[in-house]
Each structure stands twice: as structure tokens, then as C-alpha cells.
Write an enzyme that holds these catalytic residues in place. Structure first.
Site, PDB file in Angstrom:
ATOM      1  N   HIS A 150      10.528  39.046  53.735  1.00  0.00           N
ATOM      2  CA  HIS A 150       9.686  37.966  53.183  1.00  0.00           C
ATOM      3  C   HIS A 150       8.645  37.523  54.212  1.00  0.00           C
ATOM      4  O   HIS A 150       7.488  37.278  53.880  1.00  0.00           O
ATOM      5  CB  HIS A 150      10.538  36.735  52.843  1.00  0.00           C
ATOM      6  CG  HIS A 150      11.520  36.931  51.739  1.00  0.00           C
ATOM      7  ND1 HIS A 150      12.880  36.915  51.950  1.00  0.00           N
ATOM      8  CD2 HIS A 150      11.349  37.122  50.418  1.00  0.00           C
ATOM      9  CE1 HIS A 150      13.497  37.079  50.795  1.00  0.00           C
ATOM     10  NE2 HIS A 150      12.594  37.213  49.854  1.00  0.00           N
ATOM     11  N   HIS A 208      14.203  36.450  54.690  1.00  0.00           N
ATOM     12  CA  HIS A 208      14.520  37.385  55.778  1.00  0.00           C
ATOM     13  C   HIS A 208      13.207  37.972  56.274  1.00  0.00           C
ATOM     14  O   HIS A 208      12.121  37.609  55.787  1.00  0.00           O
ATOM     15  CB  HIS A 208      15.497  38.457  55.288  1.00  0.00           C
ATOM     16  CG  HIS A 208      15.072  39.131  54.019  1.00  0.00           C
ATOM     17  ND1 HIS A 208      13.953  39.934  53.930  1.00  0.00           N
ATOM     18  CD2 HIS A 208      15.598  39.091  52.766  1.00  0.00           C
ATOM     19  CE1 HIS A 208      13.827  40.383  52.713  1.00  0.00           C
ATOM     20  NE2 HIS A 208      14.803  39.879  51.963  1.00  0.00           N
ATOM     21  N   GLN A 265      11.135  28.723  58.731  1.00  0.00           N
ATOM     22  CA  GLN A 265      10.587  30.089  58.894  1.00  0.00           C
ATOM     23  C   GLN A 265       9.198  30.220  58.267  1.00  0.00           C
ATOM     24  O   GLN A 265       8.329  30.903  58.807  1.00  0.00           O
ATOM     25  CB  GLN A 265      11.534  31.099  58.253  1.00  0.00           C
ATOM     26  CG  GLN A 265      12.900  31.103  58.907  1.00  0.00           C
ATOM     27  CD  GLN A 265      13.611  32.407  58.639  1.00  0.00           C
ATOM     28  OE1 GLN A 265      13.138  33.456  59.027  1.00  0.00           O
ATOM     29  NE2 GLN A 265      14.732  32.331  57.948  1.00  0.00           N
ATOM     30  N   LYS A 309      10.268  47.244  47.950  1.00  0.00           N
ATOM     31  CA  LYS A 309      11.685  47.501  47.672  1.00  0.00           C
ATOM     32  C   LYS A 309      11.978  47.301  46.182  1.00  0.00           C
ATOM     33  O   LYS A 309      12.725  48.039  45.578  1.00  0.00           O
ATOM     34  CB  LYS A 309      12.589  46.577  48.500  1.00  0.00           C
ATOM     35  CG  LYS A 309      14.064  46.974  48.356  1.00  0.00           C
ATOM     36  CD  LYS A 309      14.979  45.972  48.959  1.00  0.00           C
ATOM     37  CE  LYS A 309      15.078  44.759  48.114  1.00  0.00           C
ATOM     38  NZ  LYS A 309      16.309  44.545  47.406  1.00  0.00           N
ATOM     39  N   SER A 339      17.434  42.515  52.224  1.00  0.00           N
ATOM     40  CA  SER A 339      17.608  41.854  50.928  1.00  0.00           C
ATOM     41  C   SER A 339      18.413  40.584  51.171  1.00  0.00           C
ATOM     42  O   SER A 339      19.306  40.565  52.032  1.00  0.00           O
ATOM     43  CB  SER A 339      18.395  42.774  49.986  1.00  0.00           C
ATOM     44  OG  SER A 339      18.922  42.029  48.909  1.00  0.00           O
ATOM     45  N   SER A 340      18.099  39.550  50.402  1.00  0.00           N
ATOM     46  CA  SER A 340      18.880  38.310  50.530  1.00  0.00           C
ATOM     47  C   SER A 340      20.342  38.580  50.189  1.00  0.00           C
ATOM     48  O   SER A 340      21.238  37.902  50.686  1.00  0.00           O
ATOM     49  CB  SER A 340      18.326  37.241  49.598  1.00  0.00           C
ATOM     50  OG  SER A 340      16.959  37.046  49.879  1.00  0.00           O
ATOM     51  N   ARG A 341      20.580  39.578  49.334  1.00  0.00           N
ATOM     52  CA  ARG A 341      21.961  39.870  48.921  1.00  0.00           C
ATOM     53  C   ARG A 341      22.753  40.606  50.001  1.00  0.00           C
ATOM     54  O   ARG A 341      23.968  40.735  49.874  1.00  0.00           O
ATOM     55  CB  ARG A 341      21.963  40.674  47.615  1.00  0.00           C
ATOM     56  CG  ARG A 341      21.517  39.839  46.411  1.00  0.00           C
ATOM     57  CD  ARG A 341      21.680  40.581  45.104  1.00  0.00           C
ATOM     58  NE  ARG A 341      21.480  39.716  43.947  1.00  0.00           N
ATOM     59  CZ  ARG A 341      20.338  39.606  43.275  1.00  0.00           C
ATOM     60  NH1 ARG A 341      19.277  40.304  43.649  1.00  0.00           N
ATOM     61  NH2 ARG A 341      20.246  38.789  42.235  1.00  0.00           N
ATOM     62  N   ASP A 391      16.289  26.038  56.379  1.00  0.00           N
ATOM     63  CA  ASP A 391      15.975  27.154  57.276  1.00  0.00           C
ATOM     64  C   ASP A 391      14.743  27.921  56.767  1.00  0.00           C
ATOM     65  O   ASP A 391      13.871  28.330  57.548  1.00  0.00           O
ATOM     66  CB  ASP A 391      17.216  28.061  57.340  1.00  0.00           C
ATOM     67  CG  ASP A 391      17.058  29.118  58.417  1.00  0.00           C
ATOM     68  OD1 ASP A 391      16.617  28.757  59.510  1.00  0.00           O
ATOM     69  OD2 ASP A 391      17.344  30.296  58.137  1.00  0.00           O
ATOM     70  N   ASP A 392      14.663  28.111  55.445  1.00  0.00           N
ATOM     71  CA  ASP A 392      13.505  28.818  54.862  1.00  0.00           C
ATOM     72  C   ASP A 392      12.207  28.099  55.222  1.00  0.00           C
ATOM     73  O   ASP A 392      11.201  28.738  55.547  1.00  0.00           O
ATOM     74  CB  ASP A 392      13.617  28.871  53.331  1.00  0.00           C
ATOM     75  CG  ASP A 392      14.746  29.772  52.852  1.00  0.00           C
ATOM     76  OD1 ASP A 392      15.266  30.564  53.662  1.00  0.00           O
ATOM     77  OD2 ASP A 392      15.113  29.673  51.667  1.00  0.00           O
TER      78      ASP A 392
END
Ligand code: PAF
Length: 280
Positions: free
Chosen positions: A37, A34, A81, A149, A185-187, A77-78
Site C-alpha cells: 500500500h 503494508h 504510515q 496483485k 497482503s493484509s491477510r 497505525d495506518d
């Protein structure tokens, strides 16, 4: 950008970068990238000619009841990016390649990992420091970039680097937030739209704490009570902790020293565990 899956291939690629005199910046991740990152990758790119991003969902940092199996995996996708953000290499080993069979060596920090998330996620930080030590050994970066974070993770890694003499500069980056204030957050993608809205109580509680300190409050319990009161306005949140701590030792404090004290929160929203913190 190269996508590399094995340690020998990574070592070879990095040897070439070093021979060309390039500084190596490293951003370790578990993927599902996200904007938080990507801010790390961009800062790493500004400060190093060669940026390596690792994408590895590390099994040893998940407890048996945690979300390892369902952790979001968005590898294609990562990679897109990472390339757009200026990475030179994505390192994405398989678990079988990265951990030796019957691997039996751990790296464990034992001071700052006490309390907070350490209480609620036994073994988690041992898994983090072990995998980060392994990654540092294979990447051998000049600098590595982590988000604030994960304050306790950052503290554990700083201590590990100091105690074990890793020749790596640890760079901390401010938390990147969604438009509604929730920490990225990825979560977050586990949250329903309603939960995503309910999660705003967390940054609101941090802000209440910050404002009290800005207005001169120095008593930690009073600031903690204000943050708790704001969290309690959202009944969907199941609180694990809300602590006023020293920003370096992560131990609870009684008196706030502006710039050196933080407030840290962990809670569940439905099945999703969220953490956040801010400096006071
Ligand atoms: O913060 C994370 O994503 C992970 O804990 C890390 C540092 C990549 C280790 O697996």
C-alpha cells in the site's frame, strides 16, 4: 495530514486543494496497510500534490462466510504510515455514513469478472466496483493507484472507468513481495509462521512458469502443468485455480504471448485465502 470521516468534510477539503491547483492522487484501501500500500501512496505522492488514502473495510465485497468481521483493523497505525508516506488526507467513513440506508444501486462489470476469483467469490467484484465508483465520485481524483496483485480487480476497475467515462487515470503498481517472495497482503497476518513458509510455493510456482516461458515454452497447458507441479509439492495448499490467461481480458489462452499473458493462482492455506499472479 487530515483524517476525515464524512463525505461533506472531504468534499470541502478537496475543493481547497483543487482551488490551490493541486492534482489529486487517490489510493483506495481497506486499511491494515503494508509496504505494498505504501508504495502506492509514495508513487501517488510523486505524481500528485494532494494524496487521499481511503481506509474503509467495505462490507459489500465480502461473502456471508468470508472474513469481514475478523478483517484486521489497525487504524491508528495506518494513519501514522499514511502521514509518513506523504498522504494529505485519510478518508475513513463509517459504513452507516457511506452507504445510504437501504442502498439499492450497484455498479457491476460483467466481462473480466467472470471466472478466476469471480467463480469462487460470487458478488465480490460487484461490491468492489460499487464502492470504488462511490469513492471516485466523492474524491474525484485525477489518478487512482492499484496493485497488480489483484489483477482481476484491476481489470474490472479499468473496464468500469472506460465504460462509465470516469475521468480518472488508473495507475497499476507492481506487486510488492515479502523477503521470502510471498506477495504482500493484509491477510498474510492470518498465516502462522509455518503457513507463511508453506506459502512460498505460490511465488515458486509463478517463477517456474516464468522460467519455462523464458526458455521458449509457448504452450499454455505445459506452463500450467509446471506451475501446478510446483504447487503440488506443498500439500498444505488447497488450490482453487492456477490459470494461464490473457493479461487484459483475463480469459484462458492456449498460446503464450510474452508480455501479454499472465499466470494467476488462488488457494487456501488453512483458513487463509491467498492470490498471486505474474506476467509471463
Ligand atoms: O483492494 C482493496 O483493498 C479493495 O478491494 C478496495 C479497492 C479498497 C475496495 O474496497
Amino acid at each position: 495530514m487530515q483524517v476525515i470521516k464524512t463525505v461533506p468534510a472531504l468534499r470541502q477539503a478537496l475543493q481547497q486543494a483543487r482551488q490551490a491547483g493541486q492534482a489529486v492522487g487517490f489510493v483506495p484501501t481497506m486499511g491494515c496497510l503494508h509496504a505494498g500500500h505504501l508504495a502506492l501512496v509514495q508513487q501517488a505522492r510523486q505524481e500528485n500534490a494532494c494524496v487521499v488514502v481511503s481506509i474503509f473495510v467495505n462490507p459489500t465485497q465480502f461473502g456471508p462466510q468470508e472474513d469481514f468481521a475478523k478483517y484486521p483493523r489497525t487504524f491508528e497505525d495506518d494513519c501514522v504510515q499514511c502521514q509518513a508516506a506523504g498522504a494529505a488526507i485519510v478518508f475513513a467513513p463509517t459504513t452507516e455514513d457511506f452507504y445510504a440506508p437501504q442502498s439499492s444501486t450497484w455498479v457491476e462489470e460483467t466481462f473480466v469478472t467472470q471466472g478466476l476469483c469471480g467463480t469462487f467469490r460470487p458478488g465480490h467484484f460487484r461490491g468492489v466496483t460499487t464502492v470504488v465508483a462511490m469513492l471516485f465520485n466523492v474524491v474525484q481524483p485525477d489518478a487512482a493507484y492499484f496493485g497488480r496483485k489483484d489483477l482481476q480487480q484491476l481489470g474490472a476497475i479499468k473496464r468500469m472507468v472506460r465504460d462509465l467515462h470516469f475521468p480518472v487515470k488508473i495507475v497499476a503498481h507492481d506487486t510488492v513481495r515479502e523477503a521470502n517472495g510471498v506477495a504482500m497482503s493484509s491477510r498474510n497476518r492470518y498465516l502462522s509462521p509455518t503457513e507463511f513458509q508453506q506459502a512460498t510455493a505460490i511465488p515458486a510456482a509463478l517463477q517456474a512458469a516464468q522460467q519455462a516461458v523464458q526458455h521458449g515454452e509457448r504452450e499454455a497447458t505445459k506452463v500450467q502443468q509446471l506451475a501446478l507441479a510446483r504447487l503440488q509439492q506443498e500439500p498444505a495448499l488447497q488450490l482453487q485455480y492456477c490459470e494461464v490467461i490473457d493479461a487484459d481480458t483475463l480469459r484462458p489462452v492456449t498460446t503464450i504471448t510474452p508480455g501479454h499473458t499472465a499466470v494467476a493462482i488462488a488457494c487456501y492455506l488453512g483458513k487463509t485465502r491467498l492470490i498471486d499472479n505474474c506476467l509471463l
